[in-house]
Design a protein around this motif. Structure first.
Motif, PDB file in Angstrom:
ATOM      1  N   VAL A 187       4.305   1.308  -4.688  1.00  9.03           N
ATOM      2  CA  VAL A 187       2.976   2.217  -4.671  1.00  9.03           C
ATOM      3  C   VAL A 187       2.731   3.150  -5.883  1.00  9.03           C
ATOM      4  CG1 VAL A 187       2.367   4.189  -3.154  1.00  9.03           C
ATOM      5  CG2 VAL A 187       3.799   2.403  -2.224  1.00  9.03           C
ATOM      6  N   GLY A 188       1.624   2.662  -6.316  1.00  5.65           N
ATOM      7  CA  GLY A 188       1.201   3.351  -7.831  1.00  5.65           C
ATOM      8  C   GLY A 188       0.034   4.385  -7.678  1.00  5.65           C
ATOM      9  N   GLU A 189      -0.316   4.770  -8.568  1.00  4.59           N
ATOM     10  CA  GLU A 189      -1.633   5.779  -8.675  1.00  4.59           C
ATOM     11  C   GLU A 189      -2.758   5.038  -9.245  1.00  4.59           C
ATOM     12  OE1 GLU A 189      -0.759   9.663  -9.962  1.00  4.59           O
ATOM     13  OE2 GLU A 189       0.712   9.814  -8.321  1.00  4.59           O
ATOM     14  N   GLY A 190      -3.706   4.522  -8.662  1.00  4.71           N
ATOM     15  CA  GLY A 190      -4.820   3.845  -9.242  1.00  4.71           C
ATOM     16  C   GLY A 190      -4.167   2.259  -9.409  1.00  4.71           C
ATOM     17  N   GLU A 191      -3.184   2.088  -8.830  1.00 10.79           N
ATOM     18  CA  GLU A 191      -2.610   0.849  -8.780  1.00 10.79           C
ATOM     19  C   GLU A 191      -1.295   0.430  -7.708  1.00 10.79           C
ATOM     20  OE1 GLU A 191      -0.576   0.465 -12.789  1.00 10.79           O
ATOM     21  OE2 GLU A 191       0.712   2.137 -12.368  1.00 10.79           O
ATOM     22  N   ASN A 192      -1.470  -0.763  -7.446  1.00 16.57           N
ATOM     23  CA  ASN A 192      -0.592  -1.134  -6.462  1.00 16.57           C
ATOM     24  C   ASN A 192      -0.091  -2.214  -6.605  1.00 16.57           C
ATOM     25  OD1 ASN A 192      -0.451   1.194  -4.716  1.00 16.57           O
ATOM     26  ND2 ASN A 192      -2.411   0.686  -4.013  1.00 16.57           N
ATOM     27  N   PHE A 193       1.341  -2.785  -6.105  1.00 14.08           N
ATOM     28  CA  PHE A 193       1.915  -3.914  -6.490  1.00 14.08           C
ATOM     29  C   PHE A 193       2.565  -4.539  -5.303  1.00 14.08           C
ATOM     30  CE2 PHE A 193       2.653  -0.484  -9.378  1.00 14.08           C
ATOM     31  CZ  PHE A 193       2.506  -1.034 -10.707  1.00 14.08           C
ATOM     32  N   ILE A 194       2.728  -6.109  -5.474  1.00 12.32           N
ATOM     33  CA  ILE A 194       3.582  -6.597  -4.208  1.00 12.32           C
ATOM     34  C   ILE A 194       4.505  -7.386  -5.064  1.00 12.32           C
ATOM     35  CG2 ILE A 194       3.609  -8.515  -2.692  1.00 12.32           C
ATOM     36  CD1 ILE A 194       0.974  -7.686  -1.627  1.00 12.32           C
ATOM     37  N   ALA A 195       5.745  -7.623  -4.811  1.00 11.67           N
ATOM     38  CA  ALA A 195       6.819  -8.167  -5.326  1.00 11.67           C
ATOM     39  C   ALA A 195       7.633  -8.725  -4.371  1.00 11.67           C
ATOM     40  CB  ALA A 195       7.566  -7.317  -6.545  1.00 11.67           C
ATOM     41  N   ILE A 219      -3.315  -4.861  -0.144  1.00 12.51           N
ATOM     42  CA  ILE A 219      -3.441  -3.857  -1.201  1.00 12.51           C
ATOM     43  C   ILE A 219      -4.578  -3.976  -1.875  1.00 12.51           C
ATOM     44  CG2 ILE A 219      -1.103  -3.721  -1.139  1.00 12.51           C
ATOM     45  CD1 ILE A 219      -1.141  -4.920  -4.015  1.00 12.51           C
ATOM     46  N   SER A 220      -5.153  -3.004  -2.250  1.00 15.22           N
ATOM     47  CA  SER A 220      -6.342  -2.701  -3.284  1.00 15.22           C
ATOM     48  C   SER A 220      -5.759  -1.856  -4.388  1.00 15.22           C
ATOM     49  CB  SER A 220      -7.357  -2.470  -2.758  1.00 15.22           C
ATOM     50  OG  SER A 220      -7.161  -1.052  -2.013  1.00 15.22           O
ATOM     51  N   LYS A 221      -6.527  -1.197  -5.267  1.00 14.15           N
ATOM     52  CA  LYS A 221      -5.872  -0.586  -6.432  1.00 14.15           C
ATOM     53  C   LYS A 221      -5.537   0.862  -5.783  1.00 14.15           C
ATOM     54  CE  LYS A 221     -10.037   0.720  -9.058  1.00 14.15           C
ATOM     55  NZ  LYS A 221     -10.453   1.629  -8.039  1.00 14.15           N
ATOM     56  N   ASP A 222      -6.379   1.180  -4.695  1.00 15.23           N
ATOM     57  CA  ASP A 222      -5.946   2.605  -4.317  1.00 15.23           C
ATOM     58  C   ASP A 222      -5.664   2.578  -2.559  1.00 15.23           C
ATOM     59  OD1 ASP A 222      -9.269   3.436  -5.544  1.00 15.23           O
ATOM     60  OD2 ASP A 222      -8.793   1.902  -3.750  1.00 15.23           O
ATOM     61  N   LYS A 223      -5.397   1.406  -1.956  1.00 10.43           N
ATOM     62  CA  LYS A 223      -5.297   1.527  -0.703  1.00 10.43           C
ATOM     63  C   LYS A 223      -3.944   0.482  -0.362  1.00 10.43           C
ATOM     64  CE  LYS A 223      -7.665   1.591   3.513  1.00 10.43           C
ATOM     65  NZ  LYS A 223      -8.584   0.732   4.497  1.00 10.43           N
ATOM     66  N   ILE A 224      -3.422   0.856   0.725  1.00 10.97           N
ATOM     67  CA  ILE A 224      -2.325  -0.120   0.988  1.00 10.97           C
ATOM     68  C   ILE A 224      -2.347  -0.049   2.590  1.00 10.97           C
ATOM     69  CG2 ILE A 224       0.018  -0.490   1.673  1.00 10.97           C
ATOM     70  CD1 ILE A 224       0.594   0.987  -1.231  1.00 10.97           C
ATOM     71  N   LYS A 225      -2.549  -1.361   3.135  1.00  7.99           N
ATOM     72  CA  LYS A 225      -2.635  -1.286   4.811  1.00  7.99           C
ATOM     73  C   LYS A 225      -1.647  -2.334   5.124  1.00  7.99           C
ATOM     74  CE  LYS A 225      -5.625  -3.087   8.459  1.00  7.99           C
ATOM     75  NZ  LYS A 225      -6.721  -3.889   8.539  1.00  7.99           N
ATOM     76  N   ILE A 226      -0.767  -2.082   6.036  1.00  4.58           N
ATOM     77  CA  ILE A 226       0.390  -2.927   6.618  1.00  4.58           C
ATOM     78  C   ILE A 226       0.084  -3.139   8.056  1.00  4.58           C
ATOM     79  CG2 ILE A 226       2.907  -3.304   6.740  1.00  4.58           C
ATOM     80  CD1 ILE A 226       3.065  -1.789   4.211  1.00  4.58           C
ATOM     81  N   THR A 227       0.185  -4.412   8.672  1.00  7.99           N
ATOM     82  CA  THR A 227      -0.028  -4.703   9.926  1.00  7.99           C
ATOM     83  C   THR A 227       0.915  -5.464  10.380  1.00  7.99           C
ATOM     84  OG1 THR A 227      -1.660  -6.573   9.452  1.00  7.99           O
ATOM     85  CG2 THR A 227      -2.579  -4.271   9.975  1.00  7.99           C
TER      86      THR A 227
END
Ligand code: M6R
Length: 615
Positions: A187-195, A219-227
């Motif tokens: 979880v970042g700010e203006g960025e997100n990652f998957i690893a 994920i997008s740069k400012d959103k994370i959705k987990i289902t």
């Protein structure tokens, strides 16, 4: 095993992915690849061999890469299909609009491949992963929604997967999904990652969300959705990662392995910290919720592990039987899985694993859990999948171990077993207090004794130079140091590729002695004052009579030792019961220097991976 990094955001996409992959490279490294979303197109670059080759490939093609806004990267440890550019990830569908990377094994890939070929899909590689790309593309043709397509596709997959993908028609979202293989969202700010592992994120964020089996992340740069697999949104906790970037630095050492060997005194101090406050008092092992009542009903202990962790388990068995009189079985995880075991609700099952991600051990632990055994996990990664299966957890606190050859995690596992065995003895009152006090007193001295071994390695280096051209070795010992001999031989095998066998010294005469001659050095572990000393010495004489070269690893002060042995590596004075903690260190160093002299890739030996996430 393989490594995955996905990134979208304000940063330099290539740089972030390559740095993440660099921090994962120790996990698997026969080829690498990256897919970039650039100018609304998916561009894929791949290279055989180490990550440096992918970096060169990107450099060569830099004029065609404009301004990527998201991407996914992968380093591969081949399972299906040999290491090659074609088999390297990312893989694409027939139209090339989708790119996917994958860790794990798809067991039903042959059936799926046939179905997809019959639908007109064109396959290029021999991998199981490519079916995932075609399958998702097939679902996407119906749904026109990447998240829904992934959900429908993964329902058809059997086996283990952590997947990460991008699609040309879905700008700047990355989708990840997992089952029986690790995956997390940074979880970042203006960025997100998957690893696939926290080490990929270490330089960018300390905040992460761990995905559970059958969960899907978008994920997008400012959103994370987990289902979940049915599309129901999940409320997830953001965890704070414990590591600092310095944990991945070599700190001036030529190799991670040498750095990690040298960290061992502090690792022991860390493991002991707060556990032995006063030698008069019982050890404090709050993590292990085993009280007198549970112990009364406990009829056996089973330890499950692989590789080096299995050797620590063997020492653990010796200690728990010796100190607490409890019957302990040790089983390689891959063997435990495929036999009728006697595990039940009155069994304590201990899983030992540096990484906490070893697939064989995870499957075995799940099997033990289904039989209602109490599960104790000893791991260096309390954030791992294995740790999540634990009823009780002993974290090793050894810090990130990067070199493929386990060293500091082994010593931390050993110390943990000493503490556990003492804890059991104290609950059961099975040993005299004075014995336990002396033992604790001596344990506290171990770090400084290892420091004295590390302060002068000249004899070990001379031995390494002298013996580096030999093709076969036997390591012998008895009692608790049989585990040390097996571990010493494994270290030599895995980083120098020299054939080395660990053997019970007394068994030499029952077969292996036939192989002995001047070309086969015999390394023996002899601890004077111990009950096995004289007998191991006799076994060495038997080997000498067959012209074998003899190397002693000993704390003996006896001058006569120099007449019997060709070379003597000295240990500080130590009791036999604690000697494995000291004896493993010169054996690690001997393997290290032999591999160094032979010019081998010490930290990333061929064919191996740090974390073995396939069965
Ligand atoms: O992470 P784990 O401790 O479960 O790993 C088990 C083995 O794969 C591991 O110990 C392997 O044998 C190492 N390369 C040993 O140095």
């Amino acid at each position: 095993m393989c490594g995955i990094v996905g990134y979208t955001g304000k940063g330099d996409v290539i740089d972030v992915i390559l740095k993440g992959l660099t921090n994962l490279e120790y996990r698997g490294y026969d080829s690498a690849g990256i897919a970039l979303r650039d100018e609304n197109k998916i561009k894929i670059y791949k290279a055989l061999g180490k990550l440096i080759n992918l970096k060169n490939e990107l450099e060569t093609n830099k004029s065609e890469i404009k301004n990527p806004t998201s991407g996914i990267g992968h380093i591969r440890w081949a399972t299906h299909g040999n290491p090659s550019v074609i088999n390297a990830h990312p893989h694409t569908c027939t139209c090339g609009k989708l790119a996917v990377v994958h860790n794990g094994i798809i067991e039903n890939y042959k059936e799926l491949r046939e179905i997809l070929i019959s639908k007109g899909c064109k396959f290029k590689s021999q991998t199981d992963t490519e079916v995932i790309a075609h399958l998702i593309a097939d679902e996407y043709a119906n749904t026109k929604n990447l998240e829904a397509a992934v959900r429908n596709a993964v329902k058809k997959l059997q086996g283990a997967y952590a997947i990460c993908l991008i699609h040309e028609d879905e700008p700047d979202i990355i989708v990840g999904a997992r089952k029986h293989a690790p995956m997390l969202v940074g979880v970042g700010e203006g960025e997100n990652f998957i690893a696939s592992d926290t080490t990929a994120l270490i330089e960018y964020t300390k905040r992460a969300i761990y995905l559970e089996d059958n969960e899907i992340a978008v994920i997008s740069k400012d959103k994370i959705k987990i289902t979940d697999i049915e599309g129901i949104e999940q409320v997830k906790k953001i965890e704070v990662l414990p590591w600092e970037p310095v944990a991945l630095s070599k700190l001036g050492y030529k190799h991670y392995m040498l750095k990690e060997i040298n960290e061992q005194p502090d690792v022991i101090r860390n493991v002991l910290n707060g556990k032995i406050s006063d030698i008069q008092n019982p050890v404090i092992l709050n993590e292990v919720s085993l009280n007198k009542d549970i112990l009364k009903n406990l009829n056996k202990i089973q330890i499950i592990a692989c590789g080096t962790s299995l050797h620590a388990a063997m020492a653990g068995k010796f200690l728990m039987e010796e100190f607490a009189g409890i019957s302990v079985e040790v089983e390689a995880s891959s063997e435990y899985i495929y036999k009728r075991t006697t595990t039940d609700s009155s069994t304590l099952v201990i899983g030992v694993s540096q990484s906490g991600e070893t697939a064989d051990t995870i499957t075995a632990i799940k099997q033990a859990k289904s039989k209602n055994a109490h599960i104790l996990i000893i791991t260096n990664r309390p954030d791992s999948n294995m740790a999540r299966l634990a009823d009780s957890l002993i974290p090793l606190n050894a810090g990130i171990e990067v070199s493929v050859a386990a060293t500091k995690s082994y010593i931390a596992q050993l110390i943990s077993f000493y503490l556990l065995a003492i804890h059991l003895a104290e609950i059961k009152d099975s040993l005299p207090k004075s014995y336990l006090q002396n033992l604790k007193h001596e344990m506290i001295q171990l770090p400084s004794k290892i420091e004295s071994i590390l302060s002068d390695t000249s004899v070990i280096q001379a031995c390494a130079r002298k013996y580096s051209s030999y093709k076969n070795f036997i390591y012998i010992a008895r009692g608790i140091n049989l585990a040390t001999a097996l571990e010493g031989a494994l270290k030599l095998k895995e980083i120098s590729y020299i054939n080395a066998t660990g053997y019970p010294a007394g068994e030499l005469k029952h077969g292996p002695i036939a192989m002995l001659d001047e070309t086969m050095p015999v390394l023996s572990i002899l601890i004077p004052g111990g009950i096995t000393y004289e007998k191991v010495l006799s076994n060495c004489e038997e080997a000498k009579a067959r012209n074998a070269k003899l190397i002693a690893l000993t704390s003996s002060e006896d001058e006569n030792i120099n007449n019997i042995f060709d070379d003597v590596i000295k240990l500080p004075k130590v009791s036999e019961i604690l000697s494995p903690v000291l004896a493993c260190v010169p054996l690690q160093l001997l393997s290290y220097y032999i591999a160094e002299f032979l010019g081998k890739d010490v930290d990333q030996p061929r064919n191996l991976a740090k974390s073995v996430t396939v069965e």
